[in-house]
Each structure stands twice: as C-alpha cells, then as structure tokens.
Design an enzyme around this catalytic site. Sequence first.
Site, PDB file in Angstrom:
ATOM      1  N   HIS A  84      25.326   7.140  31.922  1.00 39.08           N
ATOM      2  CA  HIS A  84      26.790   5.972  32.427  1.00 39.08           C
ATOM      3  C   HIS A  84      26.396   4.676  32.631  1.00 39.08           C
ATOM      4  O   HIS A  84      26.790   4.155  33.448  1.00 39.08           O
ATOM      5  CB  HIS A  84      27.552   6.884  33.557  1.00 39.08           C
ATOM      6  CG  HIS A  84      28.033   8.040  32.898  1.00 39.08           C
ATOM      7  ND1 HIS A  84      29.231   8.232  32.343  1.00 39.08           N
ATOM      8  CD2 HIS A  84      27.695   9.298  33.042  1.00 39.08           C
ATOM      9  CE1 HIS A  84      29.568   9.512  32.089  1.00 39.08           C
ATOM     10  NE2 HIS A  84      28.716  10.281  32.276  1.00 39.08           N
ATOM     11  N   ASN A 157      35.537  12.577  32.909  1.00 34.39           N
ATOM     12  CA  ASN A 157      35.157  12.040  31.461  1.00 34.39           C
ATOM     13  C   ASN A 157      36.314  11.938  30.495  1.00 34.39           C
ATOM     14  O   ASN A 157      37.240  12.547  31.300  1.00 34.39           O
ATOM     15  CB  ASN A 157      34.403  13.046  30.540  1.00 34.39           C
ATOM     16  CG  ASN A 157      32.784  12.766  31.087  1.00 34.39           C
ATOM     17  OD1 ASN A 157      32.093  11.858  31.617  1.00 34.39           O
ATOM     18  ND2 ASN A 157      31.807  13.594  30.810  1.00 34.39           N
ATOM     19  N   HIS A 348      30.361  10.312  43.550  1.00 31.17           N
ATOM     20  CA  HIS A 348      29.888  11.733  43.902  1.00 31.17           C
ATOM     21  C   HIS A 348      30.930  12.630  43.701  1.00 31.17           C
ATOM     22  O   HIS A 348      31.749  12.575  44.484  1.00 31.17           O
ATOM     23  CB  HIS A 348      29.265  11.493  45.219  1.00 31.17           C
ATOM     24  CG  HIS A 348      28.415  12.662  45.666  1.00 31.17           C
ATOM     25  ND1 HIS A 348      28.308  13.777  44.702  1.00 31.17           N
ATOM     26  CD2 HIS A 348      27.516  12.813  46.283  1.00 31.17           C
ATOM     27  CE1 HIS A 348      27.317  14.605  45.584  1.00 31.17           C
ATOM     28  NE2 HIS A 348      27.118  14.055  46.330  1.00 31.17           N
TER      29      HIS A 348
HETATM   30 FE1  HDE Z   1      27.242  13.016  35.832  1.00 30.99          FE
HETATM   31  N1  HDE Z   1      25.674  11.772  36.701  1.00 30.99           N
HETATM   32  N2  HDE Z   1      25.868  14.458  35.968  1.00 30.99           N
HETATM   33  N3  HDE Z   1      28.737  13.969  34.883  1.00 30.99           N
HETATM   34  N4  HDE Z   1      28.508  11.437  35.511  1.00 30.99           N
HETATM   35  C1  HDE Z   1      25.922  10.479  36.833  1.00 30.99           C
HETATM   36  O1  HDE Z   1      25.187   9.482  39.040  1.00 30.99           O
HETATM   37  C2  HDE Z   1      24.770  14.674  36.525  1.00 30.99           C
HETATM   38  C3  HDE Z   1      28.459  15.330  34.320  1.00 30.99           C
HETATM   39  C4  HDE Z   1      29.632  11.427  35.267  1.00 30.99           C
HETATM   40  O2  HDE Z   1      30.854   5.471  36.904  1.00 30.99           O
HETATM   41  C5  HDE Z   1      24.499  10.018  37.489  1.00 30.99           C
HETATM   42  O3  HDE Z   1      25.634   7.522  39.993  1.00 30.99           O
HETATM   43  C6  HDE Z   1      24.225  16.052  36.288  1.00 30.99           C
HETATM   44  C7  HDE Z   1      29.861  15.878  34.050  1.00 30.99           C
HETATM   45  C8  HDE Z   1      30.307  10.203  35.415  1.00 30.99           C
HETATM   46  O4  HDE Z   1      29.036   5.489  38.352  1.00 30.99           O
HETATM   47  C9  HDE Z   1      23.854  11.205  38.004  1.00 30.99           C
HETATM   48  C10 HDE Z   1      25.036  16.566  35.664  1.00 30.99           C
HETATM   49  C11 HDE Z   1      30.617  14.926  34.082  1.00 30.99           C
HETATM   50  C12 HDE Z   1      29.192   9.326  35.846  1.00 30.99           C
HETATM   51  C13 HDE Z   1      24.706  12.178  37.044  1.00 30.99           C
HETATM   52  C14 HDE Z   1      26.188  15.713  35.254  1.00 30.99           C
HETATM   53  C15 HDE Z   1      29.913  13.587  34.538  1.00 30.99           C
HETATM   54  C16 HDE Z   1      27.993   9.968  36.009  1.00 30.99           C
HETATM   55  C17 HDE Z   1      24.156   8.781  37.038  1.00 30.99           C
HETATM   56  C18 HDE Z   1      25.116  18.093  35.104  1.00 30.99           C
HETATM   57  C19 HDE Z   1      32.237  14.855  33.694  1.00 30.99           C
HETATM   58  C20 HDE Z   1      29.402   7.623  36.107  1.00 30.99           C
HETATM   59  C21 HDE Z   1      24.318   7.711  37.922  1.00 30.99           C
HETATM   60  C22 HDE Z   1      25.041  19.245  36.243  1.00 30.99           C
HETATM   61  C23 HDE Z   1      32.903  15.685  34.618  1.00 30.99           C
HETATM   62  C24 HDE Z   1      29.798   7.505  37.356  1.00 30.99           C
HETATM   63  C25 HDE Z   1      24.977   8.050  38.901  1.00 30.99           C
HETATM   64  C26 HDE Z   1      29.769   6.061  37.548  1.00 30.99           C
HETATM   65  C27 HDE Z   1      26.854   9.764  36.436  1.00 30.99           C
HETATM   66  C28 HDE Z   1      24.233  13.526  37.115  1.00 30.99           C
HETATM   67  C29 HDE Z   1      27.233  16.275  34.392  1.00 30.99           C
HETATM   68  C30 HDE Z   1      30.600  12.413  34.754  1.00 30.99           C
HETATM   69  C31 HDE Z   1      22.538  11.078  37.548  1.00 30.99           C
HETATM   70  C32 HDE Z   1      22.905  16.501  37.086  1.00 30.99           C
HETATM   71  C33 HDE Z   1      30.082  17.404  33.517  1.00 30.99           C
HETATM   72  C34 HDE Z   1      31.819   9.409  34.835  1.00 30.99           C
HETATM   73  O5  HDE Z   1      23.836  11.700  39.219  1.00 30.99           O
END
Ligand code: HDE
Length: 722
Positions: A84, A157, A348
């Site tokens: 993202h 999402n 978060h």
């Molecule tokens: Fe994320 N995801 N994600 N994700 N995600 C990040 O956090 C992660 C997942 C989503 O506009 C990171 O600050 C793991 C699902 C959005 O700043 C990180 C897993 C969904 C955004 C991270 C998922 C999301 C992130 C990268 C599986 C939809 C952008 C930078 C366990 C429900 C937030 C950050 C923004 C961002 C980890 C799966 C949505 C690395 C480990 C499912 C919208 O922390």
Amino acid sequence: MAQSKGEAQRKSKAGEGAASKQKQLETFSQGTENMLTTNQGVVIADNHNSLKAGIRGPSLLEDFILREKITHFDHERIPERVVHARGSAAHGYFELSKSMQEYTRADFLQEAGSRTPVFVRFSTVAGSRGSADTVRDVRGFSVKFYTREGNYDLVGNNMPVFFIQDAIKFPDLVHALKPEPHHEMPQASSAHDTFWDFVSLMPETTHMLMWVMSDRAIPRSLRMMEGFGVHTFRMINAHGVSHFVKFHWKPKLGKHALAWDEAQKIAGKDADFHRRDLWEAIAQGNFPEWELGLQLIPEAKAASLGFDLLDPTKLIPEEMVPVQIVGKLVLNRNPDNFFSETEQVAFHPGHVVPGIDFSNDPLLQGRLFSYTDTQLSRLGGPNFHEIPINKGVCPFHNFQRDGMHRMLLNKGQVSYEPNSLASGAEFRADGGQQGFHSYAEELESPKIRRRSPSFDDHFSQASFFYNSLSSVERDHIAAAFQFELSKVETVAIRQRVVDNLAHVDSKLARKVAEAIGIASPDAKAAAGRAGFRDVRGKLPVESSPALSMEPPATPASNAISTRKVAILVAGGVEIGAMRVIQQALHDAGATTKIVSDRLGFVATSSGQQLAVDHTFTNTASIMFDAVMVPGGAASAQALARNGDAVHFALEAFKHCKAICVIGEGVELLSSLGVTADSTPLPEGVVRGKNDPTTRVPMAQDFIAAIGRHRHWTRANVDAVPA
Ligand code: HDE
C-alpha cells in the site's frame, strides 16, 4: 495533592517570568518574520552561495548553514510502506444517521446526527510510492475516526474478501506479488510468474482472484468504489452482548470501472489519474460521499451461515444478512502537506474503541501485530502517535516515556503506576465502565497449529461471485485471466491456474485456456494437488445482485455528477446546439472541456471566439467519460483530416463511452459506418442536427447515455482500430 502557599507563589512567579521572556523574544524578532532562518533560528544572509576559501576556492567544512540544509535534505525520505505504498488521502467527517446503541457502546455510534472527524487514505497494494494509479490491483480504503474515546481505524479494502486465510502466509503472498527479486520487474502488476505460481499452489486464493480479475480492480475513480472491513469484527453493547459485524462503505456516485485498455493507457498518460480526480473533486466542492453499512449477525446465527465467518476468503451475501445504513462519510478537505499527513499517517486495525472488538479470524489476528511493528521502521520509533495526523483528539496520559522523536515533555518525578508520589497518582486504570474491556469469549481448546476444517471450502464463493455478475462482467474476468496468464512464461503455472478455475466454472476455464495456448483444463488434476480443498458449503441464495457493478436500470439523479465530457472543435464550429447541450450537462453536474489542435481561441461559424482548454496532444479520450462533436462543415472537415481527433473519437467508441455527434460532426464516426441517416445507431451514440427543436431531446439522450457509464455491449468494438 494540595500545594503550599509558597509553592503557589513560586509557580505564579515562574509563569510571569515565562510570559515576559516570550514578550522580549517577540520584540527582538520583529521584522524577521519573512526571513529564512536555520533550524536553530539564525537568520540566513545568503541562500545562494556556500562559504568558500576565496571566491574560486574550495568550500569550507565550517559552513554550518550549508551542512544543516544538505543533511536535512539527505534524510528527507522515509521507507515507503511495504504494501500500500502508493496512496492519496483526504480529511472529512463521519455523520451517524441511526444510533447503534443497541449493538455497541462506542461513543461515536450513539447519537444520531453526531459528527466525528476522519482522515481517509486510499491506496494500491503492489506498486511502489511513485507507481501509476490505474493498475489492476486491490485498493486500500483506510479510515481513521478521531473519536472522543480515542482513535478508531477501519483499515479495509475495496474488495470484501482476501487472498489468504492465515497471517503466516502474508509475507509469501506479498513476495510473490511484488516485482521479482532478481530484476525488480514488473512494477505494480500481478501479471508475472511468481504471483501466479504462488496463487495456483494456494487454491484458497481463488475467490479473491475472481475479484482481482474483475472490473473492481480498475475503478473509474476512488470516489466510485465500495469499501469493506473484510474481516468479521465484534460490536459489544453496554450490557456486554456481542454481535458479529461486517463493515461496508457504499459510494454515493455508484460503483464504476475503467476499461482495461483504457486503464493501461492512463497509467502512461497520467500516472496520477486517481489522485488528481480525488484532489480536484474536493477542491471544486464536489465532496465524495459514502454510506456506512453494517451487517450484524447475532452470535447464535453465526453457525448456520453455511460457511465460517472467521474465514476472510468468504463474504456474507447481502441477500442473506441485509446491510443496514447507519451513517455517511464525507471527504471535504484536501491535506495541506502530503508527507506530513498522507505519508506519515499510521493506520492499525488494532486501534479500536470500547464497544468494538476483534473476532478470531487468523488473518486479522496477525494484522493486530503487524501494523505497529511496521511503523517502528517506517516512522522511526515508538512515538509515531505524537505526529499530528496520528494524534487523537482526546487527551492521553500514561507512563510510557522517552524513545526516538519524543515530543511530549513529561513533567514530574513519577513514571510508574501505582505510585504515591506527586501528580502521577492521578492516572490509574479504570476498572469500571469507561475502560476498554475485551469481550470475554469462552476459550478452552488445545494449543494447535492447524487450519479449521470449516475453512476447507475454497471454491463455492468463487463460483457464487462469478454467477452473480452480468455476462459482460464475466467476459471481462475471462479477458483479465487471459491477459495476466499470457504474461506468465512457465506453461505449468498457466496450466495449474486453469485447472483450478475449472472448479469455479468449466466454461470460463476453457475460454481462458484456449486463448493462452495450453491444454484443456483438468479439474481432476487440480483436485489431486497438495493443499487442494473443495468442500462446498451451501448458501441459501444462488446469486447476489449486489456484487455486480451494473448500474441500476433507472439511472440515479446524480448519475453523471462530476463526469467529464470532451468537446472536439476546429475553426468554423457551430455552437448553437453545442451550447444548449453543454448547459444541460453542467446542470446535471458534469464538466465539459473544449479540445482542439492548439490552445488559445477557435473562431466559430458565427464569428465568436471559443476558448480552448486542451489540445489533442496534451490530453486524450481516456481522460474523459464522454465525447461530443459539434457541427459546422469547416470544423468537422478539419477534425476528420486530423488523425489525433479521429483517434480521439474512435478510442472513446472502443472504450464504450457515450458519444454525441451534431450535424456534420458525424463525419468523425464515418469509418464506423455512422452517417447522417444510418440506422441503427450503435449503442450509446446520440446523433442530431443543429436544429433548435432537437437540441433539448438530444441533450436528454446524451445525459442518459453517459448515465449508463459505459456501453459494454456495444457491437464490433474489437474491429475498431484505436
Ligand atoms: Fe495490511 N498492511 N496486512 N491488509 N493494509 C499494511 O501497514 C498486513 C490486510 C491494508 O493507508 C502495512 O502501515 C498483514 C488485509 C491497508 O496506510 C502492514 C496482513 C487488509 C493498508 C500490513 C495484512 C489490509 C495496509 C504496510 C495479513 C484489508 C494501508 C504499511 C495478516 C482488510 C494503510 C502499514 C494505509 C497496510 C500488514 C492483510 C489492508 C505491513 C501482516 C486483509 C488498507 O503493516
């Protein structure tokens, strides 16, 4: 603790001292307000020349002004988000329309009419920070609610399901999706071997693959896409009663997509297409809006859904559990500084408030760890909550101390609890009503590293989604699979994908296989592979119309609001009918731009001067939702001789956009067999004369045609060379 009289006097003297120091400072620095200074506040005399030993001599290490400026510059970048990375954001508010008191004690969901400030960031997933907006990808939809009880983040999402069921597979998924590690290609695209290798070996990804290959992955605008919380969460009311809940955002402008060819071309012509669209809409006062919808499921009903609601590869059809609309989200202010706000915002899923809680979805549980952890390296330490965009609107106080980039000046002797010294005693945990209480779910099971058998249904919802779409949307999915797999070099990987697809829909699998030159799909081979599960659950509904993006049969009253229409002109253009239609478009909320072969003015047939907004070289049909070609023999002939103008009209036709041709303007479509009296007219093409009696009906027809968004079923578009 009561303070002594002497102490009070000392404090008030100290206060007077600080005020007079401030006053002295203000007097001293008067007149320097507009001057450049160093970060230490020293006024800079010369910002063009470094300090040198002689006019042509070497620079001196002593030049603290040069060193400070360059050192700061050298450290301007922070690591981009690992996923993202590419995003755009805006400020706004959430307004509750219906109290949710029955289901949750969350303060911001109590009183109908109450408003909560928000900051919302949209993003793509795969590309790096400078990548293009319109790639085929999932879009992030993150909302930070600054509530009176602390920040609540709904980090979702634009698709309601996810690729994998357990957080432990996330690094593998992302490594497979990102550019390949040996040559760092391709940028922001899943159309390569490693992605399809991984997903074909992980059949649980199939439902999400159907969404990513659908038109949902190429939205027309960030303002025209839905948002989903994806996981099942909990809402807990004041009596401690829990309901499962799924979150939905529904866009007021409807949900619409680009054509795939169009999306790829836009990525080159305007990589900032979505970012610009959001920024301009807000700057012009066209504030994007979404409704917040909730699906609430009593604990007792969860077991009878026909699938496991802890499994994030499943959605709950609206036809089974209706979506209740409880409020609206309005984005009404662009950020002041991209870095300070959009880049430094830290979302978060673990930022919750009392009354909202987690489910045991194993993907969500992993996320609860990841998001703080990632900020430590991205924002440089544990104090990122002090960055203004991340700071709550309510006060916060605890005994956490120090660390990189600490801004708070904690006073006093005490930094622990319990204590009996000084004011620290004021801060205690609230065991009563105000504090956050985790839902007391009963858990008595062995520690185990295994997937629940209730997660074994990998295909039924993929088929369900596919069956819920129109035939055009299904064709788009087939074309997307064909495109992506045609870029995959390893034949065995292509084969595995279509073998898996045979479990979704055998015709789809065959159609994809034929176009990419491989053997017919083999459903049995897929079923024999390791990790394959197809234990079909049973849904009480056969399809869900809500999953389709087809616009409603009767277009909404705001159907063309903020849509962009290009008007192609050259010298001698007749503007009578054009003006009437243009006004009708504006009245319906659309914008129009005059496009010609050069900037400046064009002389109309009646000798007026028409101002030109764009040229054929600085814009293209892909930047617009519809095209109008006014009449006037000289204008039409000049346009017909201009390859760029002809390409403009034909490309709009190929992308199934509404086109209005007036009088001689029809010449631009002559290569399609459209003439002044040819019948039938292609779908979405409106034709008329410069005659005053037909102008109003023509405007109405054109507005209705734009309101259909795209005329996907238009015949023979494949034959159009554009
Ligand atoms: Fe994320 N995801 N994600 N994700 N995600 C990040 O956090 C992660 C997942 C989503 O506009 C990171 O600050 C793991 C699902 C959005 O700043 C990180 C897993 C969904 C955004 C991270 C998922 C999301 C992130 C990268 C599986 C939809 C952008 C930078 C366990 C429900 C937030 C950050 C923004 C961002 C980890 C799966 C949505 C690395 C480990 C499912 C919208 O922390």
